[in-house]
Design a protein around this motif. Structure first.
Motif, PDB file in Angstrom:
ATOM      1  N   PRO A 276       0.796  -1.228   0.000  1.00 63.52           N
ATOM      2  CA  PRO A 276       0.000   0.000   0.000  1.00 63.52           C
ATOM      3  C   PRO A 276       0.827   1.277   0.000  1.00 63.52           C
ATOM      4  CG  PRO A 276       0.038  -0.958   2.186  1.00 63.52           C
ATOM      5  CD  PRO A 276       0.798  -1.902   1.307  1.00 63.52           C
ATOM      6  N   TYR A 277       2.117   1.173   0.338  1.00 63.46           N
ATOM      7  CA  TYR A 277       2.947   2.367   0.488  1.00 63.46           C
ATOM      8  C   TYR A 277       4.292   2.197  -0.213  1.00 63.46           C
ATOM      9  CZ  TYR A 277      -0.173   3.850   4.275  1.00 63.46           C
ATOM     10  OH  TYR A 277      -1.264   4.233   5.024  1.00 63.46           O
TER      11      TYR A 277
ATOM     12  N   MET B 224      10.949   3.096   8.590  1.00 63.84           N
ATOM     13  CA  MET B 224       9.490   3.057   8.504  1.00 63.84           C
ATOM     14  C   MET B 224       9.020   1.767   7.841  1.00 63.84           C
ATOM     15  SD  MET B 224       8.643   7.010   7.403  1.00 63.84           S
ATOM     16  CE  MET B 224       6.890   6.697   7.103  1.00 63.84           C
ATOM     17  N   ALA B 225       9.677   1.390   6.745  1.00 60.97           N
ATOM     18  CA  ALA B 225       9.293   0.164   6.037  1.00 60.97           C
ATOM     19  C   ALA B 225       9.551  -1.068   6.903  1.00 60.97           C
ATOM     20  CB  ALA B 225      10.056   0.069   4.722  1.00 60.97           C
TER      21      ALA B 225
ATOM     22  N   GLN C 187       3.352  -7.478   6.186  1.00 64.51           N
ATOM     23  CA  GLN C 187       3.180  -7.161   4.769  1.00 64.51           C
ATOM     24  C   GLN C 187       4.332  -6.271   4.335  1.00 64.51           C
ATOM     25  OE1 GLN C 187       1.026  -7.691   1.972  1.00 64.51           O
ATOM     26  NE2 GLN C 187       2.700  -6.511   1.071  1.00 64.51           N
ATOM     27  N   PRO C 188       5.203  -6.728   3.433  1.00 62.19           N
ATOM     28  CA  PRO C 188       6.312  -5.860   3.007  1.00 62.19           C
ATOM     29  C   PRO C 188       5.817  -4.662   2.201  1.00 62.19           C
ATOM     30  CG  PRO C 188       6.694  -8.166   2.392  1.00 62.19           C
ATOM     31  CD  PRO C 188       5.266  -8.053   2.808  1.00 62.19           C
ATOM     32  N   VAL C 189       6.541  -3.579   2.310  1.00 65.70           N
ATOM     33  CA  VAL C 189       6.341  -2.419   1.460  1.00 65.70           C
ATOM     34  C   VAL C 189       7.685  -2.064   0.821  1.00 65.70           C
ATOM     35  CG1 VAL C 189       4.341  -1.509   2.705  1.00 65.70           C
ATOM     36  CG2 VAL C 189       6.640  -0.869   3.438  1.00 65.70           C
TER      37      VAL C 189
ATOM     38  N   LEU D 290       6.653   5.840  12.946  1.00 68.32           N
ATOM     39  CA  LEU D 290       5.794   6.335  11.873  1.00 68.32           C
ATOM     40  C   LEU D 290       5.262   5.176  11.042  1.00 68.32           C
ATOM     41  CD1 LEU D 290       7.979   9.369  10.730  1.00 68.32           C
ATOM     42  CD2 LEU D 290       5.893   9.455  12.120  1.00 68.32           C
ATOM     43  N   GLY D 291       6.152   4.230  10.686  1.00 67.88           N
ATOM     44  CA  GLY D 291       5.714   3.071   9.929  1.00 67.88           C
ATOM     45  C   GLY D 291       4.768   2.192  10.723  1.00 67.88           C
ATOM     46  N   ALA D 292       5.025   2.049  12.023  1.00 63.19           N
ATOM     47  CA  ALA D 292       4.140   1.255  12.875  1.00 63.19           C
ATOM     48  C   ALA D 292       2.736   1.851  12.903  1.00 63.19           C
ATOM     49  CB  ALA D 292       4.723   1.179  14.285  1.00 63.19           C
ATOM     50  N   LYS D 293       2.658   3.169  13.006  1.00 59.37           N
ATOM     51  CA  LYS D 293       1.346   3.817  13.074  1.00 59.37           C
ATOM     52  C   LYS D 293       0.595   3.689  11.752  1.00 59.37           C
ATOM     53  CE  LYS D 293      -1.858   6.229  15.142  1.00 59.37           C
ATOM     54  NZ  LYS D 293      -2.642   5.638  16.257  1.00 59.37           N
ATOM     55  N   LEU D 294       1.311   3.738  10.627  1.00 57.65           N
ATOM     56  CA  LEU D 294       0.648   3.539   9.340  1.00 57.65           C
ATOM     57  C   LEU D 294       0.138   2.111   9.208  1.00 57.65           C
ATOM     58  CD1 LEU D 294       3.102   5.540   7.063  1.00 57.65           C
ATOM     59  CD2 LEU D 294       0.738   6.159   7.600  1.00 57.65           C
ATOM     60  N   ALA D 295       0.845   1.155   9.793  1.00 57.19           N
ATOM     61  CA  ALA D 295       0.415  -0.239   9.741  1.00 57.19           C
ATOM     62  C   ALA D 295      -0.739  -0.517  10.689  1.00 57.19           C
ATOM     63  CB  ALA D 295       1.588  -1.162  10.075  1.00 57.19           C
TER      64      ALA D 295
END
Length: 593
Positions: A20-21, A58-59, A68-70, A442-447
């Protein structure tokens, strides 16, 4: 087939792979890829932090929460040269992301154009990241992209997860070819091999016959999502668990069978159990130096005579540090389910053979609790570290995600934090990269947008990557940073005091002729970025500040002054040859006669 640009192929593949990102930074080398993403904004979101290292962290954190990899996207030369630390951190902790790096045009290879890495080979940036990735692909024509994309994506999560590099010359993003993406089966790669039936029979026999069994788990149990099954197994057989940091939460750490972290700054019961176990079932852990007291006999482990059953999906980790009695290459969840099925076949629903062992452990736990309890209640300014951990456990909801950075503060959370769920405490452990917690939150919050995400970071680590505040505001990511402000590179200052007679240089943050402690006003710095911020100096004020930060659901900084003179009580050891290894501050090593 119709003509398609390379950048469009890549973007379409990322969408098809469910990414998604893209976390990335623009540059002249990847502007063609940015153009392809522009046309696909409804299907994949580009987020641009202010530094490539942050994009990688973040990734990494996104994968640890979601599995889920980004992808990341960086430009040629210095843009991509900023990402090896993130790759190394992910690789050491078995976390996966696809690092798309740009390179110079193929027609200019080996001419030394702007930002080419060419000293030992043409366009040889992939040499810079090879130690930190599972594989680096460098297609030189658009027609080569479909195969490279399929192979790279499958490789991310096959076997032991890890980052993969796709290095793309500038012209491939914009050149066209009559080609198409290769088919990918929906089932993907079978990543859950099990053990042979006779091995399962033998392991079950050993566990049922053990007098003092112990289970040691690492990140492998978390990645495999084996927590629920492992909890069932432990409850049935009444076997206690110790953990490395990224295995924490696979069993609710409020469960009496959870003894916590083992090693230098582990808990006393964990190290005591490790020293005395007769059967040690280790799943997805690699016996690194900090969780093994630098492999010193009797400090965390006695292998042998403890019989080690070592289960890991990566055969190179089996026997790396301790020769196993039985080494088993298998997926963690598959293996645990095989043991459960064998117990079902035998009709074992509850095994009471460990009662005396658990009673002994309960005695060690009582000793430890009596020793540590008084310090959790102390109200002081600046705060004591133990009180910080206790207050956070009382305020933070069980579904929150904690993202500690590397530093002195991390030791306290290893020793005292009780993680309630898997994938809810993200640690930079193997490579211990400063900036992981600062950026990774930041990446954790997006996930996990519906869960509070809190980074606990040192003042030194935060000032390495403070630009995360810009990204939080730009993309409305309501992360929380608790800055452990002790005015120093505290872990190294402690080492100078413990091993070098207090000959302190280069570790304290000071200013002026009297060397007064110095740091920026982090709350004011946050407000300058448009982030809520507050400074807290006394214990009694922290709980309300943290509760307000969680309730605000906005980016938030708490500048927390913590007493720099209090050090965690070591219950194991950590050796840095040729320095003399310290003895435990509580408890003592034990070796069987």
């Amino acid at each position: 087939m119709t003509k398609i640009k390379g950048g469009e192929l890549i973007a379409d593949h990322l969408i098809r792979a469910g990414m998604p990102y893209v976390f990335g930074i623009c540059g002249h080398g990847n502007v063609g890829m940015l153009d392809a993403l522009y046309d696909r904004k409804d299907h994949i979101t580009m987020i641009s932090p202010r530094h490539e290292q942050t994009a990688g962290h973040m990734a990494d954190a996104y994968y640890r929460v979601s599995h889920q990899p980004v992808a990341t996207l960086t430009s040629c030369g210095p843009g991509s040269a900023n990402i090896p630390m993130s790759l190394a951190c992910a690789q050491a902790d078995s976390s996966a992301f696809l690092a798309i790096t740009a390179n110079v045009p193929t027609s200019q290879f080996n001419r030394g154009p702007f930002q080419e890495t060419y000293m030992h080979g043409q366009a040889s940036f992939p040499d810079s990241v090879k130690p930190f990735v599972k594989r680096s692909f460098q297609p030189s024509r658009v027609e080569m992209l479909p195969l490279a994309l399929r192979q790279a994506t499958n490789l991310l999560t096959s076997g032991r997860p890890g980052p993969v590099n796709l290095d793309v010359p500038y012209n491939l993003f914009q050149e066209e070819a009559d080609t198409a993406l290769e088919p990918m089966n929906g089932a993907g790669v079978d990543n859950r091999p099990g053990a042979a039936p006779e091995i399962i029979t033998a392991v079950t026999d050993m566990l049922l016959a053990a007098n003092a069994p112990l289970i040691f788990v690492g990140h492998g149990i978390t990645i495999s999502e084996a927590g629920a099954d492992l909890t069932d197994l432990q409850h049935r057989l009444q076997i206690p668990q110790v953990a490395s940091p990224n295995g924490m939460g696979s069993l609710d750490m409020a469960d009496p069978l959870s003894l916590g972290f083992i090693g230098r700054n582990g808990t006393y019961p964990a190290n005591q159990a490790g020293r005395r176990a007769d059967i040690l079932l280790t799943i997805g852990a690699r016996f690194d130096d900090r969780s093994a007291s630098s492999w010193r006999e009797g400090y965390s482990w006695n292998i042998p005579p403890s019989k080690l059953i070592h289960v890991d999906i990566d055969p190179t980790e089996i026997g790396r540090n301790y020769e196993p009695f039985m080494g088993i290459q298998a997926d963690a969840r598959t293996f645990v389910r095989q043991i459960l099925a064998e117990l079902d076949r035998r009709g074992v629903t509850r095994h009471e053979g460990t009662k005396s062992w658990l009673a002994q452990i309960a005695g060690w736990q009582q000793e430890w609790d009596s020793f540590i309890a008084p310090n959790f209640e102390i109200d002081s300014a600046p705060m004591r570290p133990e009180r910080v951990v206790r207050d956070m456990m009382q305020v933070v909801p069980d579904n929150a995600i904690l993202v500690p950075d590397s530093g002195a503060h991390h030791n306290w959370f290893m020793q005292f934090w009780k993680c309630r769920r898997p994938q809810s405490m993200l640690n930079t452990w193997g490579y211990s990269a400063m900036g992981f917690g600062v950026s990774g939150v930041l990446g954790a919050k997006l996930a996990a947008p519906d869960r509070p995400c809190i980074a606990v970071v040192g003042d030194g680590g935060f000032t390495m990557t403070p630009h995360v505040l810009c990204t939080a505001v730009e993309y409305n990511i309501p992360a929380i940073w608790v800055i452990w402000n002790n005015y120093a590179w505290g872990a190294i200052r402690d080492l100078q005091h413990g091993q070098f007679g207090g000959r302190e240089i280069g570790t304290s943050f000071t200013h002026g002729p009297n060397s007064e402690p110095y740091n920026p006003d982090f709350a004011a710095l946050a407000k300058a970025h448009g982030v809520d911020g507050i400074k807290v100096s006394r214990s009694s004020d922290f709980r309300d500040a943290l509760g307000a930060a969680i309730a605000a659901n906005r980016p938030y900084v708490i500048d927390l002054e913590v007493d720099p003179g209090v050090r965690p009580p070591s219950t194991g050891s950590w050796e840095l040859p040729p320095l003399q290894a310290p003895e435990p501050a509580f408890g003592a090593p034990w070796r069987p006669l």
